[in-house]
Design a protein around this motif. Structure first.
Motif, mmCIF file in Angstrom:
data_model
loop_
_atom_site.group_PDB
_atom_site.id
_atom_site.type_symbol
_atom_site.label_atom_id
_atom_site.label_comp_id
_atom_site.label_asym_id
_atom_site.label_seq_id
_atom_site.Cartn_x
_atom_site.Cartn_y
_atom_site.Cartn_z
ATOM 1 N N GLN A 176 -13.856 -1.403 13.142
ATOM 2 C CA GLN A 176 -13.385 -2.021 14.528
ATOM 3 C C GLN A 176 -11.893 -2.269 14.552
ATOM 4 O O GLN A 176 -11.687 -2.009 15.677
ATOM 5 C CB GLN A 176 -14.171 -3.079 14.716
ATOM 6 N N ILE A 177 -11.376 -2.658 13.781
ATOM 7 C CA ILE A 177 -10.009 -2.860 13.760
ATOM 8 C C ILE A 177 -8.956 -1.900 12.748
ATOM 9 O O ILE A 177 -8.032 -2.309 12.279
ATOM 10 C CB ILE A 177 -9.594 -4.273 13.418
ATOM 11 N N SER A 178 -9.875 -0.803 12.538
ATOM 12 C CA SER A 178 -8.930 0.434 11.719
ATOM 13 C C SER A 178 -7.873 1.167 12.656
ATOM 14 O O SER A 178 -8.314 1.409 13.950
ATOM 15 C CB SER A 178 -9.759 1.532 11.268
ATOM 16 N N LEU A 179 -6.891 1.249 12.346
ATOM 17 C CA LEU A 179 -5.697 1.983 13.301
ATOM 18 C C LEU A 179 -6.107 3.416 13.469
ATOM 19 O O LEU A 179 -5.809 3.884 14.384
ATOM 20 C CB LEU A 179 -4.290 1.946 12.508
ATOM 21 N N HIS A 191 0.706 -1.285 0.099
ATOM 22 C CA HIS A 191 0.062 -0.179 0.093
ATOM 23 C C HIS A 191 0.844 1.137 -0.106
ATOM 24 O O HIS A 191 0.476 2.385 -0.008
ATOM 25 C CB HIS A 191 -0.763 -0.102 1.080
ATOM 26 N N GLY A 192 2.133 1.211 0.063
ATOM 27 C CA GLY A 192 2.960 2.146 -0.299
ATOM 28 C C GLY A 192 3.130 3.166 1.080
ATOM 29 O O GLY A 192 3.299 4.590 1.056
ATOM 30 N N ALA A 233 -3.945 1.941 7.513
ATOM 31 C CA ALA A 233 -5.109 2.224 8.436
ATOM 32 C C ALA A 233 -5.610 0.751 8.664
ATOM 33 O O ALA A 233 -5.981 0.403 9.629
ATOM 34 C CB ALA A 233 -6.083 3.148 7.994
ATOM 35 N N PHE A 234 -5.722 0.053 7.746
ATOM 36 C CA PHE A 234 -6.254 -1.444 7.746
ATOM 37 C C PHE A 234 -5.228 -2.538 7.746
ATOM 38 O O PHE A 234 -5.626 -3.543 7.145
ATOM 39 C CB PHE A 234 -7.247 -1.539 6.416
ATOM 40 N N LEU A 235 -4.076 -2.158 8.159
ATOM 41 C CA LEU A 235 -3.115 -3.273 8.323
ATOM 42 C C LEU A 235 -3.655 -4.381 9.224
ATOM 43 O O LEU A 235 -3.388 -5.527 8.745
ATOM 44 C CB LEU A 235 -1.952 -2.689 9.493
#
Length: 281
Positions: free
Chosen positions: A159-162, A55-56, A61-63
């Motif tokens: 819910q699991i976004s950084l 993702h560069g 955010a969605f790691l």
């Protein structure tokens, strides 16, 4: 001494300590992930780096969503573990995100003088604008230039976004996009920014923490290059783990190590951002 009329500044490690924010957040997240991961730490870090490179960005955010899809965690523990990992990351970010000493005071002095203040950063819009808001810089910065975002519409599990929240918009500071995929040093992009804001290169100052990415670029364009020595983090222990999971290609990591041994000589070196104020009328 020539008086300058426009300030263009890097953001990360120039106005605030990005490495501290990143490492505090990342290590808090990793501390929640490691105990239940079904793979050794090295393999977990390699999986993280793979997502970052895809993702560069080293702060995707969605790691956790993609890591979870790789089945690195037991099925019965996965969602709970990733949720707590996201909370750890968010708490780490909130506790560490702050401007360097003197930055706010210096920016306000420059604004009182009518000096245009421009940010030029490699960080994507969604992360950059969120930090401008959290650091209470919306309206103090005139324009921020950053690359466009990922395809956030394709992401599902907030819910699991950084980030802990969605995209946030600036109210006063203007945001303008850089071409996708463009990284520093890029003299042509800096020249385009100067032309777009109607500045004179001879009376423009550029401030950044990287001799390789910032100083050399500013020198090629012909603006006053200022090295923010206080922001250099390459020798700090936490920088090594950043190298391990970064989206940077290996060739860039080695180039940076080489340049640390033979750095570009800056025209001006500062140990506090406040030092720039004396260069402006």
């Amino acid at each position: 001494m020539l008086q300058y009329e426009t300030l263009i500044t890097d953001f990360d490690n120039t106005l605030y300590d990005w490495v501290d924010v990143w490492s505090t957040s990342f290590l808090a997240m990793l501390g929640e992930m490691e105990p239940i991961a079904q793979v050794p730490r090295d393999e977990l870090l390699r999986a993280i780096r793979s997502v970052h490179q895809k993702h560069g960005t080293s702060e995707y955010a969605f790691l956790l969503q993609e890591i979870g899809a790789n089945r690195l965690f037991p099925d019965e523990e996965r969602e709970k573990a990733l949720h707590y990992a996201a909370l750890g990351y968010q708490r780490g970010r909130a506790s560490s995100l702050k401007l360097y000493p003197g930055v706010r005071e210096a920016l306000l002095k420059l604004r009182s003088k009518g000096i245009p203040i421009i940010i030029y950063t490699e960080s994507l819009e969604i992360y950059t604008n969120g930090r401008i808001i959290d650091l209470d810089l919306d309206g103090i910065i005139d324009v921020v230039y950053s690359p466009p975002n990922h395809d956030l519409q394709a992401q599902q599990n907030e819910q699991i976004s950084l980030l802990g929240e969605g995209r946030r918009s600036l109210k006063a500071t203007k945001h303008r996009y850089l071409p996708a995929g463009v990284t520093k040093p890029n003299p042509e992009v800096l020249r385009d920014i100067i032309a777009e804001i109607g500045a004179n290169p001879a009376t423009t100052m550029y401030v950044g923490d990287s001799p390789m990415k910032d100083v050399a670029m500013a020198q090629e364009v012909g603006v006053l290059d200022v090295l923010a020595r206080y922001g250099q983090a390459q020798h700090r222990p936490e920088y090594e783990i950043l190298r391990m999971v970064s989206h940077w290609p290996d060739v860039d990591v080695e180039k940076e190590r080489h340049n640390l041994q033979r750095p570009v000589e800056a025209s001006v070196i500062i140990d506090s951002f406040e030092e720039v104020v004396r260069y402006f009328t």
